[in-house]
Design a protein around this motif. Sequence first.
Motif, mmCIF file in Angstrom:
data_model
loop_
_atom_site.group_PDB
_atom_site.id
_atom_site.type_symbol
_atom_site.label_atom_id
_atom_site.label_comp_id
_atom_site.label_asym_id
_atom_site.label_seq_id
_atom_site.Cartn_x
_atom_site.Cartn_y
_atom_site.Cartn_z
ATOM 1 N N SER A 119 0.987 -0.815 0.121
ATOM 2 C CA SER A 119 0.342 0.010 -0.031
ATOM 3 C C SER A 119 0.776 1.659 0.252
ATOM 4 O O SER A 119 2.115 0.889 0.381
ATOM 5 C CB SER A 119 -0.668 -0.545 1.456
ATOM 6 O OG SER A 119 0.033 0.621 2.762
ATOM 7 N N ASN A 121 -0.147 4.007 1.289
ATOM 8 C CA ASN A 121 -0.265 5.617 2.170
ATOM 9 C C ASN A 121 0.755 4.589 3.546
ATOM 10 O O ASN A 121 0.837 5.397 4.488
ATOM 11 C CB ASN A 121 -1.547 5.620 2.863
ATOM 12 C CG ASN A 121 -2.038 4.422 2.923
ATOM 13 O OD1 ASN A 121 -1.585 2.944 2.785
ATOM 14 N ND2 ASN A 121 -3.129 4.121 4.361
ATOM 15 N N ARG A 122 1.345 3.139 3.826
ATOM 16 C CA ARG A 122 1.580 2.691 5.033
ATOM 17 C C ARG A 122 2.447 1.450 4.984
ATOM 18 O O ARG A 122 3.405 1.492 6.030
ATOM 19 C CB ARG A 122 0.761 2.483 6.260
ATOM 20 C CG ARG A 122 -0.571 1.279 5.269
ATOM 21 C CD ARG A 122 -1.369 0.785 6.858
ATOM 22 N NE ARG A 122 -0.257 0.093 7.324
ATOM 23 C CZ ARG A 122 0.079 -0.780 7.286
ATOM 24 N NH1 ARG A 122 -0.861 -1.660 6.549
ATOM 25 N NH2 ARG A 122 0.307 -2.144 8.540
ATOM 26 N N LYS A 149 -3.439 1.647 -3.433
ATOM 27 C CA LYS A 149 -4.179 2.605 -2.396
ATOM 28 C C LYS A 149 -3.602 3.728 -2.754
ATOM 29 O O LYS A 149 -3.554 4.881 -1.425
ATOM 30 C CB LYS A 149 -4.118 2.439 -0.338
ATOM 31 C CG LYS A 149 -4.928 1.623 -0.013
ATOM 32 C CD LYS A 149 -4.918 0.722 1.457
ATOM 33 C CE LYS A 149 -5.837 -0.438 2.155
ATOM 34 N NZ LYS A 149 -5.624 -0.141 3.013
ATOM 35 N N LEU A 152 -4.560 7.818 -1.756
ATOM 36 C CA LEU A 152 -4.497 8.400 -0.523
ATOM 37 C C LEU A 152 -3.415 9.103 -0.313
ATOM 38 O O LEU A 152 -2.958 9.338 0.984
ATOM 39 C CB LEU A 152 -5.115 7.076 1.065
ATOM 40 C CG LEU A 152 -5.720 6.839 0.523
ATOM 41 C CD1 LEU A 152 -6.058 5.242 1.927
ATOM 42 C CD2 LEU A 152 -7.040 6.947 0.985
ATOM 43 N N ILE A 153 -2.437 9.313 -1.306
ATOM 44 C CA ILE A 153 -1.461 9.961 -1.170
ATOM 45 C C ILE A 153 -1.000 10.886 -2.443
ATOM 46 O O ILE A 153 -2.501 10.955 -3.190
ATOM 47 C CB ILE A 153 -0.227 9.149 -1.333
ATOM 48 C CG1 ILE A 153 0.416 8.027 -2.826
ATOM 49 C CG2 ILE A 153 -0.606 8.416 -0.279
ATOM 50 C CD1 ILE A 153 1.238 7.798 -2.982
ATOM 51 N N SER A 154 -0.376 12.006 -1.992
ATOM 52 C CA SER A 154 -0.443 13.654 -3.392
ATOM 53 C C SER A 154 0.144 11.953 -5.014
ATOM 54 O O SER A 154 1.220 11.588 -3.949
ATOM 55 C CB SER A 154 0.175 13.903 -2.717
ATOM 56 O OG SER A 154 1.827 13.539 -2.703
ATOM 57 N N GLU A 157 3.672 12.127 -3.801
ATOM 58 C CA GLU A 157 4.335 11.215 -2.872
ATOM 59 C C GLU A 157 4.265 10.125 -3.663
ATOM 60 O O GLU A 157 5.397 8.974 -3.565
ATOM 61 C CB GLU A 157 3.494 10.587 -1.992
ATOM 62 C CG GLU A 157 3.702 12.066 -0.692
ATOM 63 C CD GLU A 157 2.606 11.853 0.171
ATOM 64 O OE1 GLU A 157 2.618 11.618 1.561
ATOM 65 O OE2 GLU A 157 1.182 11.430 -0.063
ATOM 66 N N ASN A 178 -6.561 1.890 -7.024
ATOM 67 C CA ASN A 178 -7.053 2.834 -5.803
ATOM 68 C C ASN A 178 -8.731 2.304 -5.940
ATOM 69 O O ASN A 178 -9.332 1.446 -6.767
ATOM 70 C CB ASN A 178 -6.550 4.476 -6.497
ATOM 71 C CG ASN A 178 -7.439 4.810 -7.474
ATOM 72 O OD1 ASN A 178 -8.030 4.604 -8.117
ATOM 73 N ND2 ASN A 178 -6.682 4.600 -8.699
ATOM 74 N N ASN A 230 -1.406 0.817 14.401
ATOM 75 C CA ASN A 230 -1.219 1.600 12.636
ATOM 76 C C ASN A 230 -1.275 0.009 12.261
ATOM 77 O O ASN A 230 -0.100 -0.116 10.449
ATOM 78 C CB ASN A 230 0.178 2.510 12.800
ATOM 79 C CG ASN A 230 -0.170 2.718 10.801
ATOM 80 O OD1 ASN A 230 -0.904 2.982 10.232
ATOM 81 N ND2 ASN A 230 0.848 3.574 10.142
#
Length: 354
Positions: A119, A121-122, A149, A152-154, A157, A178, A230
Amino acid sequence: MTYEDLGYNTTLEKYKNEQNLNSFLLGRIVLEHKDRYTIKTPDNEFDGELIGKLRFTVQDRYDLPAVGDWVAFSEYDETKALIHAIYPRKSIIERQAVGKSGHIQIIATNIDYGLIVQSANRDFNLNRLERYLTICNASNVNPIIVISKVDLISNEELSFILNQINKRIKEVPVITVNNQENGYNALQSVIQKGKTYCLLGSSGVGKSTLLNNLAGSQQMKTAQISTAVNKGKHVTTHRELIVLNSGGILIDNPGMREIGITDTAIGLETTFETIVEYAQNCKFKNCTHIHEKGCAVLQGVTDGFIDEAAYQNFQKMEKEKLHFESDLQESKKKAKKFGKMVKNFKKQRGDTKY
């Protein structure tokens, strides 16, 4: 549905004829639970178990069925089945068994493509990505990197992540997905009829969501990431083979937090091809690439031609591989010693059938 939809091919047909297995039914293992197996045919599913002869001649994990296997079986009691033979495997995705030194865990068999999901984002981690690539390369499975995902980020990024991958990993397809409309079109386009894809990744990276989108229906439960730690929650609790409406075959997996490397040198050599190429120019043939003078690999790191993080990851996995090989040899010695003890015991009691 046909056998071809399940991945059946001419190689398997040839083996069936050569081994005179035409009198048995044919199916593919879609679910495994301890010593029970769900066998799928184009028209039915059976609850299967091994015949006694197979069960008593098992020497290691490779002798037991796994999700993805083709088996010859006989039917009894309507939906019950006895497994008589396992067809040869063209590929086996495996890792070190967690908490068991010198043992392997088969993730899935007869896989064409490994969908390595991280993913954006994390979960994104290049070292872990290289581990999954090593497992795929060692298994003769074509890897495809899937970054989930990304909504969920720019864009900045995402560009940074893709640049990191391109810098360290060459010639491996990278697909982004996504949860927005048409967010899975690029991945859908690579799914081929009759080919088997295995989902690989940690918990919470969106594997179950990905499967549901590819299947066009709610095949697997999904869950939110734990806000306390998380970390992803284990939604998928078992391996399962699912035939997609598009014609592809997908195997879902529980999330893996530990990805131990087995004794597979080919996987490391393929994943870290640049390091292997530099190693050919080392002064000593048995160079460890750690401290030797005249080591071309160390010089490549110093000069910036070999990524230092990739080099460190290579060294770590190489040590794991050597440690696993040592544990494996020790396990084999213990098994051989135990076998001799049983044989001597039977001989002493006068049992001639040993």
